[in-house]
Design a protein around this motif. Structure first.
Motif, PDB file in Angstrom:
ATOM      1  N   ALA A 157      44.736  31.671  33.911  1.00 44.33           N
ATOM      2  CA  ALA A 157      43.457  31.702  33.189  1.00 44.33           C
ATOM      3  C   ALA A 157      42.296  31.357  34.109  1.00 44.33           C
ATOM      4  O   ALA A 157      41.138  31.609  33.750  1.00 44.33           O
ATOM      5  N   GLY A 158      42.573  30.780  35.266  1.00 42.47           N
ATOM      6  CA  GLY A 158      41.491  30.451  36.180  1.00 42.47           C
ATOM      7  C   GLY A 158      42.001  29.949  37.508  1.00 42.47           C
ATOM      8  O   GLY A 158      43.132  29.460  37.623  1.00 42.47           O
ATOM      9  N   ALA A 159      41.155  30.093  38.526  1.00 43.19           N
ATOM     10  CA  ALA A 159      41.450  29.585  39.859  1.00 43.19           C
ATOM     11  C   ALA A 159      40.288  28.706  40.315  1.00 43.19           C
ATOM     12  O   ALA A 159      39.119  29.068  40.126  1.00 43.19           O
ATOM     13  N   LEU A 160      40.616  27.577  40.906  1.00 38.00           N
ATOM     14  CA  LEU A 160      39.625  26.634  41.409  1.00 38.00           C
ATOM     15  C   LEU A 160      39.798  26.521  42.914  1.00 38.00           C
ATOM     16  O   LEU A 160      40.890  26.208  43.393  1.00 38.00           O
ATOM     17  N   VAL A 161      38.725  26.787  43.658  1.00 39.78           N
ATOM     18  CA  VAL A 161      38.787  26.791  45.115  1.00 39.78           C
ATOM     19  C   VAL A 161      37.972  25.612  45.639  1.00 39.78           C
ATOM     20  O   VAL A 161      36.790  25.486  45.326  1.00 39.78           O
ATOM     21  N   LEU A 162      38.601  24.772  46.448  1.00 42.31           N
ATOM     22  CA  LEU A 162      37.974  23.524  46.864  1.00 42.31           C
ATOM     23  C   LEU A 162      37.330  23.611  48.242  1.00 42.31           C
ATOM     24  O   LEU A 162      37.394  22.684  49.050  1.00 42.31           O
ATOM     25  N   GLU A 163      36.676  24.737  48.508  1.00 42.49           N
ATOM     26  CA  GLU A 163      35.853  24.839  49.705  1.00 42.49           C
ATOM     27  C   GLU A 163      34.657  23.898  49.569  1.00 42.49           C
ATOM     28  O   GLU A 163      34.256  23.525  48.477  1.00 42.49           O
ATOM     29  N   GLY A 168      25.776  20.368  46.807  1.00 43.59           N
ATOM     30  CA  GLY A 168      26.406  20.299  45.497  1.00 43.59           C
ATOM     31  C   GLY A 168      26.480  21.606  44.750  1.00 43.59           C
ATOM     32  O   GLY A 168      26.936  21.645  43.599  1.00 43.59           O
ATOM     33  N   ARG A 169      26.033  22.697  45.358  1.00 40.24           N
ATOM     34  CA  ARG A 169      26.035  23.978  44.654  1.00 40.24           C
ATOM     35  C   ARG A 169      27.454  24.516  44.497  1.00 40.24           C
ATOM     36  O   ARG A 169      28.304  24.319  45.366  1.00 40.24           O
ATOM     37  N   LEU A 170      27.686  25.211  43.383  1.00 37.40           N
ATOM     38  CA  LEU A 170      28.966  25.862  43.151  1.00 37.40           C
ATOM     39  C   LEU A 170      28.837  27.338  43.487  1.00 37.40           C
ATOM     40  O   LEU A 170      27.838  27.985  43.150  1.00 37.40           O
ATOM     41  N   LYS A 171      29.851  27.876  44.117  1.00 36.83           N
ATOM     42  CA  LYS A 171      29.813  29.272  44.563  1.00 36.83           C
ATOM     43  C   LYS A 171      30.366  30.175  43.463  1.00 36.83           C
ATOM     44  O   LYS A 171      31.534  30.053  43.077  1.00 36.83           O
ATOM     45  N   VAL A 172      29.517  31.073  42.995  1.00 36.83           N
ATOM     46  CA  VAL A 172      29.912  31.952  41.892  1.00 36.83           C
ATOM     47  C   VAL A 172      30.076  33.399  42.336  1.00 36.83           C
ATOM     48  O   VAL A 172      30.512  34.243  41.543  1.00 36.83           O
ATOM     49  N   THR A 289      30.587  37.909  37.887  1.00 41.78           N
ATOM     50  CA  THR A 289      31.235  37.942  36.574  1.00 41.78           C
ATOM     51  C   THR A 289      32.553  37.172  36.564  1.00 41.78           C
ATOM     52  O   THR A 289      32.991  36.694  35.513  1.00 41.78           O
ATOM     53  N   ALA A 290      33.184  37.030  37.750  1.00 43.13           N
ATOM     54  CA  ALA A 290      34.453  36.307  37.812  1.00 43.13           C
ATOM     55  C   ALA A 290      34.269  34.818  37.571  1.00 43.13           C
ATOM     56  O   ALA A 290      35.216  34.116  37.195  1.00 43.13           O
ATOM     57  N   ALA A 291      33.037  34.319  37.785  1.00 39.50           N
ATOM     58  CA  ALA A 291      32.800  32.873  37.695  1.00 39.50           C
ATOM     59  C   ALA A 291      31.974  32.467  36.483  1.00 39.50           C
ATOM     60  O   ALA A 291      31.825  31.265  36.230  1.00 39.50           O
ATOM     61  N   THR A 292      31.444  33.426  35.739  1.00 40.05           N
ATOM     62  CA  THR A 292      30.480  33.103  34.684  1.00 40.05           C
ATOM     63  C   THR A 292      31.018  32.071  33.698  1.00 40.05           C
ATOM     64  O   THR A 292      30.373  31.041  33.422  1.00 40.05           O
ATOM     65  N   GLU A 293      32.197  32.307  33.158  1.00 42.67           N
ATOM     66  CA  GLU A 293      32.742  31.412  32.131  1.00 42.67           C
ATOM     67  C   GLU A 293      33.119  30.056  32.715  1.00 42.67           C
ATOM     68  O   GLU A 293      32.881  29.010  32.084  1.00 42.67           O
ATOM     69  N   LEU A 294      33.692  30.046  33.916  1.00 40.16           N
ATOM     70  CA  LEU A 294      34.100  28.777  34.515  1.00 40.16           C
ATOM     71  C   LEU A 294      32.891  27.960  34.955  1.00 40.16           C
ATOM     72  O   LEU A 294      32.917  26.722  34.894  1.00 40.16           O
ATOM     73  N   PHE A 295      31.828  28.625  35.385  1.00 37.39           N
ATOM     74  CA  PHE A 295      30.621  27.881  35.744  1.00 37.39           C
ATOM     75  C   PHE A 295      30.025  27.200  34.514  1.00 37.39           C
ATOM     76  O   PHE A 295      29.610  26.033  34.573  1.00 37.39           O
ATOM     77  N   ALA A 296      30.011  27.910  33.391  1.00 36.95           N
ATOM     78  CA  ALA A 296      29.519  27.305  32.153  1.00 36.95           C
ATOM     79  C   ALA A 296      30.388  26.126  31.738  1.00 36.95           C
ATOM     80  O   ALA A 296      29.885  25.087  31.278  1.00 36.95           O
ATOM     81  N   LEU A 297      31.709  26.273  31.910  1.00 32.96           N
ATOM     82  CA  LEU A 297      32.622  25.173  31.592  1.00 32.96           C
ATOM     83  C   LEU A 297      32.358  23.980  32.505  1.00 32.96           C
ATOM     84  O   LEU A 297      32.352  22.823  32.053  1.00 32.96           O
ATOM     85  N   ALA A 298      32.128  24.245  33.800  1.00 31.15           N
ATOM     86  CA  ALA A 298      31.841  23.164  34.741  1.00 31.15           C
ATOM     87  C   ALA A 298      30.554  22.435  34.361  1.00 31.15           C
ATOM     88  O   ALA A 298      30.484  21.201  34.448  1.00 31.15           O
ATOM     89  N   THR A 331      37.398  32.823  38.627  1.00 34.10           N
ATOM     90  CA  THR A 331      37.433  32.007  39.836  1.00 34.10           C
ATOM     91  C   THR A 331      36.122  31.253  40.002  1.00 34.10           C
ATOM     92  O   THR A 331      35.040  31.836  39.874  1.00 34.10           O
ATOM     93  N   LEU A 332      36.232  29.965  40.297  1.00 39.44           N
ATOM     94  CA  LEU A 332      35.067  29.148  40.626  1.00 39.44           C
ATOM     95  C   LEU A 332      35.324  28.502  41.979  1.00 39.44           C
ATOM     96  O   LEU A 332      36.379  27.912  42.213  1.00 39.44           O
ATOM     97  N   ASP A 333      34.326  28.587  42.857  1.00 39.79           N
ATOM     98  CA  ASP A 333      34.494  28.174  44.248  1.00 39.79           C
ATOM     99  C   ASP A 333      33.462  27.093  44.591  1.00 39.79           C
ATOM    100  O   ASP A 333      32.556  26.804  43.815  1.00 39.79           O
ATOM    101  N   GLY A 334      33.624  26.504  45.767  1.00 38.62           N
ATOM    102  CA  GLY A 334      32.686  25.485  46.220  1.00 38.62           C
ATOM    103  C   GLY A 334      32.828  24.162  45.505  1.00 38.62           C
ATOM    104  O   GLY A 334      31.878  23.386  45.407  1.00 38.62           O
ATOM    105  N   LEU A 335      34.052  23.861  45.038  1.00 37.43           N
ATOM    106  CA  LEU A 335      34.289  22.634  44.287  1.00 37.43           C
ATOM    107  C   LEU A 335      34.637  21.445  45.174  1.00 37.43           C
ATOM    108  O   LEU A 335      34.881  20.353  44.688  1.00 37.43           O
TER     109      LEU A 335
END
Length: 373
Positions: A157-163, A168-172, A289-298, A331-335
């Motif tokens: 349902a999702g991937a979290l990338v810890l780059e 503090g910005r998240l990569k979308v 579009t791959a990060a839209t929902e996860l960014f809102a969740l974050a 996918t949400l990146d830059g975490l």
């Protein structure tokens, strides 16, 4: 005590773990060093999750995977332990802490992210449905770990990338990347006695470089960059061979296809010269579009934790998040840790970011995919 409070309480331990990890050098090109660092990462993961990883070796490169409970996983956490820094860098630039900053080779890209990842999972408690992939070749395009990443993430349902994260910005979104090697074959001759009998591969390469440099499109943010080049063998010989690496990047897959077609259509200018284009490692674009929902969740979970609102950014650099987004996984990146100067002398992180962002990763890993269970 909340997960955030617990993570803040163990912040000194996180720094100790980071010192150990940064102190184990792991340049992508040195498989022996990579193997030693894999041992350290495996032990770090075992310490905080209670489980040893699968050690998956491809072309002598060890990659690590943890899978907990159900399959396919509902959420996949992704990181890498290889760095761009050559063996011996620690002798002149060891891990160091100065106030709230830490420096050292690979500290932001991305060993701090790995420390955060495992500490976040330690606070999650129920790891059912969680998977972790930590690879050893991200900095060179993940050629031996791409299939592992995709196979593990498929259906999640999702991937979290810890780059690492700048400010503090998240990569979308990330540009897609395609690498090429352009080789020119000419004919050697003595530069003093009979240069007219040679076919100068260096001159032919110069012609090709001018063509290649025109393939970028600033309006579409497409870049096509010639990088490292090699010409000839000795100073008194007409060079018989020359080579240049090409780095092409774009958010638009159609643009990368255009560049690919143009490179493959290169033709020699000098009579008798040959031009050969060889594709190398590539990454598909990570669309926003791959990060839209996860960014809102974050944003929602971060607000619940009392963290400041996050800013989204699209970047030209690639990561293994390109691969998970490429197979349709949110996918949400830059975490990872907040810091800067990745791949540059003086690479650093803000130590105060470690527990807070680990708490966000913990909350995201706990929430993603639960509605479908």
């Amino acid at each position: 005590m909340s997960a955030l409070e617990k993570l803040r309480a163990v912040a000194p331990v996180m720094i100790e773990d980071l010192a150990e990890l940064v102190g184990t050098e792991s340049p992508s090109a040195d498989v022996d060093a990579i193997a030693r660092c894999a041992d350290v990462v495996a032990e770090l993961g075992r310490r905080y999750t209670g489980a040893a990883p699968e050690r998956i070796v491809v072309a002598d490169r060890p990659h690590l995977r943890w899978r907990f409970g159900s399959a396919p996983p509902r959420v996949v956490l992704i990181g890498h332990f290889d760095t761009v820094w050559p063996l011996g860098t620690l002798k002149r630039w060891p891990f160091a802490v100065d106030g709230i900053r830490a420096t050292g080779p690979g500290v932001v890209d991305m060993k701090a992210g790995l420390v955060m990842l495992f500490h976040a999972l330690a606070q999650l408690g129920d790891l059912d449905g969680v998977a972790v992939v930590v690879n050893s070749d991200e900095e060179i395009g993940s050629p031996t770990s791409t299939k592992l990443i995709e196979d593990t993430a498929r259906g999640a349902a999702g991937a979290l990338v810890l780059e690492g994260s700048a400010e503090g910005r998240l990569k979308v979104a990330r540009k897609g990347i395609a690498h090429y090697s352009v080789r020119v074959v000419g004919r050697a001759a003595h530069a003093g006695i009979a240069p007219h009998l040679g076919i100068n591969a260096g001159v032919e390469l110069a012609h090709q470089l001018l063509r290649i440099a025109e393939l970028g499109d600033p309006e579409r943010t497409t870049t096509v960059t010639p990088t490292d080049a090699v010409v000839g063998t000795t100073s008194n010989t007409v060079p018989a061979e020359a080579r240049v690496s090409i780095d092409a990047r774009s958010f638009d897959p159609a643009e990368l296809a255009r560049v690919d077609a143009a490179l493959r259509d290169l033709r020699p200018v000098l009579p008798g010269a040959q031009v050969r284009v060889e594709p190398g490692p590539s990454r598909p674009a990570m669309p926003e579009t791959a990060a839209t929902e996860l960014f809102a969740l974050a944003q929602r979970l971060g607000a619940e934790l009392g963290l400041p609102p996050f800013t989204a950014e699209a970047v030209g650099g690639g990561s293994d998040g390109n691969f998970t987004a490429g197979i349709g996984v949110r996918t949400l990146d830059g975490l990872g840790a907040v810091g800067g100067k990745a791949h540059a002398e003086g690479e650093w992180i803000d130590l105060t970011s470690l527990p807070d962002r680990a708490a966000l990763v913990c909350a995201l890993a706990g929430a993603i995919g639960q509605d479908a269970r």
